[in-house]
Design an enzyme around this catalytic site. Structure first.
Site: not given
Ligand code: OAD
Ligand code: ZN
Length: 250
Positions: A116, A124, A67, A219, A100
């Site tokens: 996040h 560490c 990543r 969406e 991130v």
């Molecule tokens: P998601 O993958 O859950 O959601 C991404 C969102 O972006 C969805 O609602 C899509 O519809 C939208 N989307 C996709 N392409 C797009 C575009 N070109 N323009 C606008 N919108 C678009 O991602 P997050 O909501 O960021 O946490 O997920 C939240 C957290 O869940 C992350 O930070 C991560 C994950 O588990 C941790 O790692 C703690």
């Molecule tokens: Zn250390």
């Protein structure tokens, strides 16, 4: 709809943005839950938990190196740049992100709250050592090695400084985000499914304290039911249109 959003932002007193993986989709960074989302290929419980790291740190590090390598090649897109410009115009006071990927910082956002963590930051597992690989100049070296990375201070295992499932968010970032949300009269929510807590409280707090929500997403999301303006559009295109309108208003 764009007009309404532009007016809200141009007239705002204290606007903030709240972003998720969708804002970086056009930069080529895979989202988590959407079509072709990351978690379809890798089960999060296998990779992004403290238990997984204890069980198989090699696998977890392999995933994070992959990543990191993908993300370091990604460039900010129009939406990231637009948020930085809105900040320099004095309209946007902060960007609170769940991402991130560091793309907001790359685009020039100054007041950035990373709820996040940051994929280029490692820490560490035993002592207080931390390192931001982009600044220490060790990113290449880090990606080239396939063994487990060790702490230069104490020799223990290093880990990505990101929030894993079941882990608390960094307290100072979360407190700052809540404080900003309470103060904000407008929040621009971009590209998040709005289902991961406590991050998803941010727009709810803005709403509960009398502010407005502008949402940009391809969406409907968990935020859409409480959004005042919903722009169903990819982030880059929506932000470009929005910037043109805002500049026409001020
Ligand atoms: P998601 O993958 O859950 O959601 C991404 C969102 O972006 C969805 O609602 C899509 O519809 C939208 N989307 C996709 N392409 C797009 C575009 N070109 N323009 C606008 N919108 C678009 O991602 P997050 O909501 O960021 O946490 O997920 C939240 C957290 O869940 C992350 O930070 C991560 C994950 O588990 C941790 O790692 C703690
Ligand atoms: Zn250390």
């Amino acid at each position: 709809m764009i007009e309404e959003a532009a007016k809200l932002l141009a007239r705002s007193r204290f606007a903030i943005a709240f972003t998720g993986a969708g804002i970086s989709a056009e930069s080529g960074v895979p989202t988590f839950r959407g079509f072709n989302g990351l978690w379809k290929k890798h089960r999060p419980e296998e990779l992004a938990t403290p238990e997984a790291f204890r069980k198989d740190p090699y696998l977890v590090w392999e995933f994070y190196r992959w990543r990191m390598d993908l993300i370091r090649k990604a460039k900010p897109n129009r939406a990231h740049y637009a948020l930085a410009e809105l900040e320099s115009m004095g309209i946007l006071k902060a960007v609170i992100t769940q991402n991130v990927d560091d793309l907001h910082r790359e685009a020039g956002t100054g007041n950035l709250i990373e709820l996040h963590g940051n994929i280029f930051q490692v820490k560490c597992t035993s002592c207080g050592y931390g390192e931001y690989l982009k600044e220490s100049g060790r990113l290449e070296e880090f990606l080239a090695q396939s063994n487990l990375p060790q702490c230069p201070d104490c020799g223990s295992l290093l880990r990505p400084d990101v929030v894993w499932f079941g882990e608390p968010l960094p307290r100072s970032a979360l407190n700052e985000a809540f404080r900003l949300a309470e103060r904000a009269d407008v929040v621009l929510v971009i590209g998040t499914s709005g289902v991961v807590y406590p991050a998803a409280y941010i727009p709810q707090i803005v709403k509960e304290t009398g502010g407005r929500i502008i949402e940009i997403n391809t969406e409907e999301s968990g935020i859409t039911p409480i959004a005042d303006v919903f722009l169903r559009c990819p982030a880059g295109e929506a932000m470009e249109k929005l910037m043109t309108r805002i500049k026409g208003l001020i």
